[in-house]
Motif scaffolding. Structure first.
Motif, PDB file in Angstrom:
ATOM      1  N   LEU A  59       0.830  -1.205   0.000  1.00  0.00           N
ATOM      2  CA  LEU A  59       0.000   0.000   0.000  1.00  0.00           C
ATOM      3  C   LEU A  59       0.861   1.252   0.000  1.00  0.00           C
ATOM      4  CD1 LEU A  59      -2.823   1.293   0.190  1.00  0.00           C
ATOM      5  CD2 LEU A  59      -2.640   1.094   2.682  1.00  0.00           C
ATOM      6  N   VAL A  60       1.951   1.242   0.759  1.00  0.00           N
ATOM      7  CA  VAL A  60       2.850   2.397   0.794  1.00  0.00           C
ATOM      8  C   VAL A  60       3.557   2.574  -0.549  1.00  0.00           C
ATOM      9  CG1 VAL A  60       4.957   3.305   1.851  1.00  0.00           C
ATOM     10  CG2 VAL A  60       3.170   2.290   3.282  1.00  0.00           C
ATOM     11  N   LYS A  96      -3.070   4.990  -3.818  1.00  0.00           N
ATOM     12  CA  LYS A  96      -3.468   4.202  -2.652  1.00  0.00           C
ATOM     13  C   LYS A  96      -4.899   3.691  -2.767  1.00  0.00           C
ATOM     14  CE  LYS A  96       0.512   5.146  -0.697  1.00  0.00           C
ATOM     15  NZ  LYS A  96       1.086   5.983  -1.777  1.00  0.00           N
TER      16      LYS A  96
END
Length: 261
Positions: free
Chosen positions: A65-66, A71
């Motif tokens: 996700l980072v 996102k």
């Protein structure tokens, strides 16, 4: 582009370890069900392994996700990943962690180019049957009116349910057991559809290859016939002799007519 490259590199590096952790999760889930009378430290160890695997999947999800460039788009495109992370927080849905983990590993495994669709389908069938058998045995073994008491009964029930045969000699009686049965039936139909489509696609591809080879040979023969005609015309031009038509794939050669007396 740099963030997306980092995400792909992370997924390639963690694919093997996550698959091994998923296998460990399956073993930790199966031992307490198959051997309910095992010592307490065995059950505690299996529970610890399950939570360690959950933590690894949670770290993997957060890392991707980072690294994802968008996102919200990542969250929308990876619902099973989020499901595998959030389900342990909902204790009544603990059994669904097995299905979420299996589907997540299957999705990650398909990213590898060396794994074919047939291998994935076979692994999905075995995994769903195993987890379905364990889950229904865990739910139905102590049910008052249940008739799935042993692992053999559970495996037989899972096989007949996934293939949509349903003999009816074994059937779940609890609500959660029936939910599992619905999931297995839908999964069986989907997997049979994938197998049928894969076989049909193989036959179609084989026929297309045969047709392409036949067309290639026909075009080669026509090209050779054209080259022979051009060579004959060039020889006749150089020698001053009349050109005699030759046979072609479309038109046979005509014999010269005899002079009339």
């Amino acid at each position: 582009m740099k963030e997306r490259t980092a995400q792909m590199r992370w997924e390639a590096r963690t694919q093997g370890p996550l698959l091994g952790l998923a296998i460990a999760f399956g073993a930790a889930y199966a031992v307490p069900i198959v051997a309910p009378d095992a010592r307490s430290w065995v059950h505690d160890l299996c529970a610890l392994v399950e939570w360690v695997v959950w933590g690894a999947f949670a770290v993997d999800y957060l890392a991707r996700l980072v690294l994802a460039p968008c996102k919200w788009l990542f969250v929308r495109k990876h619902p099973l990943d989020l499901l595998a992370v959030l389900l342990p927080l909902v204790q009544p849905l603990r059994l669904l962690r097995v299905v979420a983990t299996l589907l997540l590993v299957g999705r990650r495994a398909r990213m590898a180019p060396q794994i074919t669709l047939t291998t994935y389908v076979a692994g999905a069938v075995v995994g769903l049957m195993m987890f379905g058998s364990l889950a229904v045995l865990h739910v139905e073994r102590n049910a008052p009116d249940g008739n799935i008491r042993t692992l053999g009964d559970a495996v037989w029930w899972s096989f007949t349910t996934m293939t949509t045969v349903g003999y009816g000699d074994h059937a779940p009686t609890t609500g959660l057991g029936r939910v599992l049965a619905v999931g297995l039936m839908l999964s069986g139909i989907a997997l049979l559809g994938v197998v049928t489509a894969n076989i049909a696609a193989w036959f179609i591809a084989r026929f297309d290859r045969d047709d392409a080879e036949e067309r290639r040979q026909t075009a080669l023969l026509e090209a050779l016939a054209m080259e022979v005609r051009e060579l004959r015309a060039e020889v006749a031009r150089l020698s001053g002799a009349p050109v005699v038509p030759t046979a072609t794939p479309e038109m046979p050669a005509q014999a010269p007519s005899s002079p009339t007396p």
